[in-house]
Write a protein that holds these residues in place. Structure first.
Motif, PDB file in Angstrom:
ATOM      1  N   UNK A  22     -15.204 -15.775 -72.788  1.00 22.82           N
ATOM      2  CA  UNK A  22     -14.980 -15.280 -71.453  1.00 22.82           C
ATOM      3  C   UNK A  22     -14.600 -13.912 -71.624  1.00 22.82           C
ATOM      4  N   UNK A  23     -14.576 -13.226 -72.526  1.00 27.73           N
ATOM      5  CA  UNK A  23     -14.472 -11.718 -72.712  1.00 27.73           C
ATOM      6  C   UNK A  23     -15.744 -11.016 -72.525  1.00 27.73           C
ATOM      7  N   UNK A  24     -16.875 -11.957 -72.527  1.00 29.00           N
ATOM      8  CA  UNK A  24     -18.023 -11.274 -72.459  1.00 29.00           C
ATOM      9  C   UNK A  24     -18.684 -11.491 -71.091  1.00 29.00           C
ATOM     10  N   UNK A  25     -18.080 -11.939 -70.281  1.00 34.32           N
ATOM     11  CA  UNK A  25     -18.331 -12.086 -68.834  1.00 34.32           C
ATOM     12  C   UNK A  25     -18.522 -10.930 -68.141  1.00 34.32           C
ATOM     13  N   UNK A  26     -18.285  -9.738 -68.456  1.00 34.95           N
ATOM     14  CA  UNK A  26     -18.598  -8.622 -67.845  1.00 34.95           C
ATOM     15  C   UNK A  26     -19.800  -8.063 -68.197  1.00 34.95           C
ATOM     16  N   UNK A  27     -20.530  -8.559 -69.018  1.00 39.30           N
ATOM     17  CA  UNK A  27     -21.727  -8.475 -69.742  1.00 39.30           C
ATOM     18  C   UNK A  27     -22.680  -9.365 -69.807  1.00 39.30           C
ATOM     19  N   UNK A  28     -22.242 -10.657 -69.977  1.00 38.51           N
ATOM     20  CA  UNK A  28     -23.297 -12.115 -69.688  1.00 38.51           C
ATOM     21  C   UNK A  28     -22.916 -12.733 -68.726  1.00 38.51           C
ATOM     22  N   UNK A  29     -23.589 -13.656 -68.171  1.00 39.11           N
ATOM     23  CA  UNK A  29     -23.250 -14.731 -67.260  1.00 39.11           C
ATOM     24  C   UNK A  29     -22.713 -15.730 -68.119  1.00 39.11           C
ATOM     25  N   UNK A  30     -21.863 -16.366 -67.389  1.00 40.35           N
ATOM     26  CA  UNK A  30     -21.224 -17.583 -67.884  1.00 40.35           C
ATOM     27  C   UNK A  30     -22.185 -18.438 -68.608  1.00 40.35           C
ATOM     28  N   UNK A  31     -23.313 -18.733 -68.086  1.00 41.54           N
ATOM     29  CA  UNK A  31     -24.436 -19.457 -69.071  1.00 41.54           C
ATOM     30  C   UNK A  31     -24.822 -18.845 -70.176  1.00 41.54           C
ATOM     31  N   UNK A  32     -24.971 -17.697 -70.098  1.00 42.49           N
ATOM     32  CA  UNK A  32     -25.381 -16.901 -71.449  1.00 42.49           C
ATOM     33  C   UNK A  32     -24.228 -16.859 -72.276  1.00 42.49           C
ATOM     34  N   UNK A  33     -23.251 -16.584 -71.955  1.00 37.68           N
ATOM     35  CA  UNK A  33     -22.205 -16.697 -72.811  1.00 37.68           C
ATOM     36  C   UNK A  33     -21.923 -18.040 -73.560  1.00 37.68           C
ATOM     37  N   UNK A  34     -22.219 -19.074 -72.933  1.00 36.78           N
ATOM     38  CA  UNK A  34     -22.147 -20.353 -73.581  1.00 36.78           C
ATOM     39  C   UNK A  34     -23.456 -20.471 -74.579  1.00 36.78           C
ATOM     40  N   UNK A  35     -24.347 -19.931 -74.217  1.00 33.32           N
ATOM     41  CA  UNK A  35     -25.650 -19.985 -74.931  1.00 33.32           C
ATOM     42  C   UNK A  35     -25.408 -19.460 -76.240  1.00 33.32           C
ATOM     43  N   UNK A  36     -24.962 -18.278 -75.941  1.00 35.02           N
ATOM     44  CA  UNK A  36     -24.477 -17.234 -77.275  1.00 35.02           C
ATOM     45  C   UNK A  36     -23.487 -18.081 -78.201  1.00 35.02           C
ATOM     46  N   UNK A  37     -22.497 -18.542 -77.702  1.00 36.17           N
ATOM     47  CA  UNK A  37     -21.525 -19.259 -78.594  1.00 36.17           C
ATOM     48  C   UNK A  37     -22.172 -20.365 -79.242  1.00 36.17           C
ATOM     49  N   UNK A  38     -23.167 -21.218 -78.471  1.00 38.50           N
ATOM     50  CA  UNK A  38     -23.819 -22.267 -79.070  1.00 38.50           C
ATOM     51  C   UNK A  38     -24.685 -21.885 -80.073  1.00 38.50           C
ATOM     52  N   UNK A  39     -25.362 -20.930 -80.009  1.00 41.72           N
ATOM     53  CA  UNK A  39     -26.331 -20.227 -81.052  1.00 41.72           C
ATOM     54  C   UNK A  39     -25.316 -19.550 -82.290  1.00 41.72           C
ATOM     55  N   UNK A  40     -24.277 -19.206 -82.166  1.00 41.51           N
ATOM     56  CA  UNK A  40     -23.454 -18.821 -83.124  1.00 41.51           C
ATOM     57  C   UNK A  40     -22.883 -20.146 -84.355  1.00 41.51           C
ATOM     58  N   UNK A  41     -22.600 -21.160 -83.278  1.00 40.15           N
ATOM     59  CA  UNK A  41     -22.041 -22.461 -83.781  1.00 40.15           C
ATOM     60  C   UNK A  41     -23.235 -23.058 -84.785  1.00 40.15           C
ATOM     61  N   UNK A  42     -24.406 -23.121 -83.963  1.00 42.59           N
ATOM     62  CA  UNK A  42     -25.394 -23.647 -84.895  1.00 42.59           C
ATOM     63  C   UNK A  42     -25.928 -22.647 -86.293  1.00 42.59           C
ATOM     64  N   UNK A  43     -25.613 -21.478 -86.077  1.00 40.77           N
ATOM     65  CA  UNK A  43     -25.880 -20.673 -87.380  1.00 40.77           C
ATOM     66  C   UNK A  43     -24.918 -21.111 -88.341  1.00 40.77           C
ATOM     67  N   UNK A  44     -23.696 -20.988 -88.003  1.00 41.70           N
ATOM     68  CA  UNK A  44     -22.532 -21.496 -88.942  1.00 41.70           C
ATOM     69  C   UNK A  44     -22.907 -23.081 -89.771  1.00 41.70           C
ATOM     70  N   UNK A  45     -23.537 -23.836 -88.736  1.00 44.61           N
ATOM     71  CA  UNK A  45     -23.636 -25.053 -89.250  1.00 44.61           C
ATOM     72  C   UNK A  45     -24.672 -25.143 -90.338  1.00 44.61           C
TER      73      UNK A  45
END
Length: 218
Positions: A22-45
């Protein structure tokens, strides 16, 4: 469940719009922020899949939202909802759930780290042979990973959220408890737009940008 003596707890939010990053929501849309987090989770996986000596647990929040994580991470890990309480209590309870299952060394890591590699995880497990605790700080003064052999409630007696430097606060607690610990080089987690730009530009830190301001606007 595997017969490994080591365990890794991936401690995460489900990447849902308006619920994560949510701290990214001044820069990204809620959907974009969620997609970014999903990408980070996938990279760690991808790094977790390289481990041959550890059982992986995924402790997630909010409750009932494991399906999106299963789509990203797969079905081979063990999933459990985080407990109630502040962050420190939820982390402590995750350790307390895993330890009685017979694991000797347990690492808990966040899900928004961009430069964590399997080699570092192996090094953390090895360091627990001669230390009570291992910890990986983040560049913003927090920590990305903590590993324990024995669970001590006192480590999590505060969530350190009021401290200017969370990492220094918890290390002071280790010293107070006479716990030996190994600290590794800082990792980067993604919480703000400055973190994104710093990662892309390969610099340690950037000055804070105003709301709605881009790097090229300053």
């Amino acid at each position: 469940m595997s017969d490994a003596k080591n365990a890794v707890i991936l401690f995460t939010r489900a990447p849902l719009p308006k619920k994560t990053k949510t701290r990214l929501l001044d820069f990204l849309s809620p959907r974009e922020a969620a997609r970014l987090h999903a990408h980070l989770i996938g990279a760690i996986n991808l790094e977790l899949k390289k481990l041959t000596n550890a059982q992986i647990f995924v402790f997630f929040t909010p409750k009932g939202e494991s399906e999106i994580l299963r789509e990203i991470l797969g079905e081979e890990w063990l999933y459990r909802a985080q407990s109630e309480g502040n962050l420190a209590i939820r982390m402590l309870n995750a350790f307390k759930f895993v330890k009685p299952l017979g694991f000797e060394k347990i690492l808990l890591l966040g899900s928004d780290i961009v430069n964590l590699r399997a080699r570092r995880i192996y090094e953390c497990f090895d360091a627990l042979d001669t230390n009570d605790v291992v910890i990986d700080p983040t560049l913003d003064g927090g920590y990305a990973l903590i590993g324990l052999k024995e669970i001590k409630d006192e480590i999590f007696s505060s969530d350190y959220s009021d401290a200017k430097n969370v990492y220094k606060g918890i290390c002071a607690k280790f010293k107070e408890l006479n716990l030996s610990f190994k600290s590794f080089a800082s990792l980067r987690d993604i919480d703000t737009k400055e973190d994104i730009f710093a990662h892309v530009l390969r610099v340690r830190r950037l000055s804070a940008l105003a709301s709605g301001e881009h790097l090229w606007g300053i």
